[in-house]
Design a protein around this motif. Structure first.
Motif, PDB file in Angstrom:
ATOM      1  N   PHE A 160      60.388  38.148  47.649  1.00 38.20           N
ATOM      2  CA  PHE A 160      60.324  39.601  47.757  1.00 38.20           C
ATOM      3  C   PHE A 160      59.859  40.162  46.414  1.00 38.20           C
ATOM      4  O   PHE A 160      60.530  39.946  45.395  1.00 38.20           O
ATOM      5  N   LEU A 161      58.754  40.873  46.419  1.00 39.98           N
ATOM      6  CA  LEU A 161      58.172  41.425  45.195  1.00 39.98           C
ATOM      7  C   LEU A 161      58.154  42.947  45.306  1.00 39.98           C
ATOM      8  O   LEU A 161      57.426  43.505  46.122  1.00 39.98           O
ATOM      9  N   ASP A 162      58.956  43.609  44.485  1.00 45.99           N
ATOM     10  CA  ASP A 162      59.047  45.066  44.504  1.00 45.99           C
ATOM     11  C   ASP A 162      58.220  45.611  43.341  1.00 45.99           C
ATOM     12  O   ASP A 162      58.578  45.438  42.179  1.00 45.99           O
ATOM     13  N   GLU A 163      57.096  46.236  43.658  1.00 49.34           N
ATOM     14  CA  GLU A 163      56.181  46.802  42.659  1.00 49.34           C
ATOM     15  C   GLU A 163      55.838  45.751  41.596  1.00 49.34           C
ATOM     16  O   GLU A 163      56.056  45.959  40.400  1.00 49.34           O
ATOM     17  N   PRO A 164      55.246  44.617  41.977  1.00 56.14           N
ATOM     18  CA  PRO A 164      55.084  43.509  41.019  1.00 56.14           C
ATOM     19  C   PRO A 164      54.154  43.796  39.854  1.00 56.14           C
ATOM     20  O   PRO A 164      54.321  43.218  38.782  1.00 56.14           O
ATOM     21  N   SER A 165      53.174  44.685  40.018  1.00 56.72           N
ATOM     22  CA  SER A 165      52.234  44.926  38.916  1.00 56.72           C
ATOM     23  C   SER A 165      52.392  46.306  38.300  1.00 56.72           C
ATOM     24  O   SER A 165      51.508  46.774  37.586  1.00 56.72           O
ATOM     25  N   ALA A 166      53.528  46.969  38.551  1.00 51.35           N
ATOM     26  CA  ALA A 166      53.762  48.290  37.963  1.00 51.35           C
ATOM     27  C   ALA A 166      53.794  48.185  36.446  1.00 51.35           C
ATOM     28  O   ALA A 166      54.439  47.307  35.873  1.00 51.35           O
ATOM     29  N   GLY A 167      53.063  49.075  35.774  1.00 52.76           N
ATOM     30  CA  GLY A 167      53.057  49.116  34.320  1.00 52.76           C
ATOM     31  C   GLY A 167      52.210  48.054  33.655  1.00 52.76           C
ATOM     32  O   GLY A 167      52.255  47.913  32.427  1.00 52.76           O
ATOM     33  N   MET A 168      51.445  47.295  34.430  1.00 50.70           N
ATOM     34  CA  MET A 168      50.643  46.221  33.847  1.00 50.70           C
ATOM     35  C   MET A 168      49.229  46.673  33.532  1.00 50.70           C
ATOM     36  O   MET A 168      48.684  47.559  34.199  1.00 50.70           O
ATOM     37  N   ASP A 169      48.619  46.032  32.528  1.00 51.55           N
ATOM     38  CA  ASP A 169      47.212  46.269  32.237  1.00 51.55           C
ATOM     39  C   ASP A 169      46.365  45.508  33.262  1.00 51.55           C
ATOM     40  O   ASP A 169      46.876  44.668  34.016  1.00 51.55           O
ATOM     41  N   PRO A 170      45.066  45.806  33.338  1.00 51.39           N
ATOM     42  CA  PRO A 170      44.230  45.166  34.375  1.00 51.39           C
ATOM     43  C   PRO A 170      44.234  43.652  34.319  1.00 51.39           C
ATOM     44  O   PRO A 170      44.232  42.982  35.361  1.00 51.39           O
TER      45      PRO A 170
END
Length: 307
Positions: free
Chosen positions: A147-157
């Motif tokens: 289960f991945l909740d907002e896995p790339s939130a706040g990440m750079d490209p």
């Protein structure tokens, strides 16, 4: 999940929700703030007990069979859920030792760029760094369901694409990936199946091409343009119907001064549109042609008002 219900303060946050995720697929659960998606996923993770309906993960009850499920399920919470006083790699190595056959920690750290902050305390990590560490902790035990909740939130490209590549690898390995995200391009790129949740219920489901299908126009290109608010969009659609017969046209003012024109877009469409705008003595400040996106579908289903 079948008929899942969860109530807070006498209000149904999840109201008879049905949803299924399968092995070897990425299932995206989308919804506006307060729609019930996080509570739904927390019931699957065993973090909350349902007030009604049934939830089964790998055939087991996430609450009653929590001990049996923990070695088989990976969880990445939106806020990380990480102990803040330990160093990043120390924490990941500690977590890996809880599993019988964990992934190679150094290889996983290399994939997600963790070595750059290996000796930094979790509390000193940036938001994106914490997210990468939390993802590594969720998958290091080779879970069958993650289960991945907002896995790339706040990440750079760069970090986002590393995460996306890892999610695709999990899918290829037969893992059932359940993804919640507010990034529509992330869901559109990764998801095999999308469930849109609002007011505690699933209001639309399907693969991305199905959801992007829009009746007669399908996923055909749309024209978006910005101009002064309050243009008579009905008159615009009628004008296009006269100049370009045998085609269904719709024009809406999606937001003040932001317009969407749907129909079989061709060079003649743009000529007719700009001619009509000139007759209105209206200057276009932006004009783009593109296909319908998952964000368009999401806004059509859940509305544009703030929650």
């Amino acid at each position: 999940m079948r008929g899942l219900r969860k109530t807070y303060g006498g209000r149904d946050v999840v109201d008879g929700l049905d949803l299924q995720a399968t092995a070897g697929a990425v299932t995206a659960v989308l919804g506006p703030n307060g729609a019930g998606k996080t509570t739904t996923v927390e019931c699957c993770e065993g973090l909350r007990s349902p007030d009604g309906g049934t939830v089964r993960v790998l055939g087991l009850d996430p609450v009653a069979d929590a001990a049996a499920l923990r070695p088989r399920v990976g969880v990445m919470l939106q806020d990380g859920g990480l102990p803040t006083g330990v160093r990043a790699m120390e924490m990941l190595r500690h977590v890996s030792r809880m599993y019988a056959a964990p992934r190679d920690v150094d290889e996983l750290a290399e994939r997600l760029g963790l070595h750059a902050f290996a000796r930094t305390a979790v509390r000193r990590l940036s938001g994106g760094q914490r997210q990468r560490l939390a993802l590594a902790a969720a998958v290091v035990g080779r879970p069958e369901v993650v289960f991945l909740d907002e896995p790339s939130a706040g990440m750079d490209p760069q970090s986002r694409h590393a995460v996306w590549d890892l999610v695709r690898e999990l899918r290829a390995d037969g893992v059932a990936v359940v993804l919640t995200t507010h990034l529509m391009d992330e869901a559109e790129d990764l998801a095999d199946v999308v469930h849109v949740v609002d007011h505690g219920r699933v209001i639309a489901s399907g693969d991305v091409p199905h959801l992007l299908s829009d009746g007669a126009s399908g996923s055909a290109p749309r024209v978006r343009f910005a101009a002064r608010p309050g243009l008579p969009v009905g008159a615009l659609a009628a004008h296009l119907a006269r100049d370009l017969p045998d085609a269904g046209w719709s024009a809406v003012e999606a937001e003040p001064g932001e317009y969407v024109l749907a129909g079989p877009v061709a060079p003649a469409t743009l000529e007719a549109l700009t001619g009509w705008l000139a007759a209105q003595d209206t200057l276009v400040t932006r004009l783009t042609v593109g296909r319908r996106t998952l964000e368009d579908v999401f806004l059509d289903l859940t509305g544009r008002h703030l929650r």
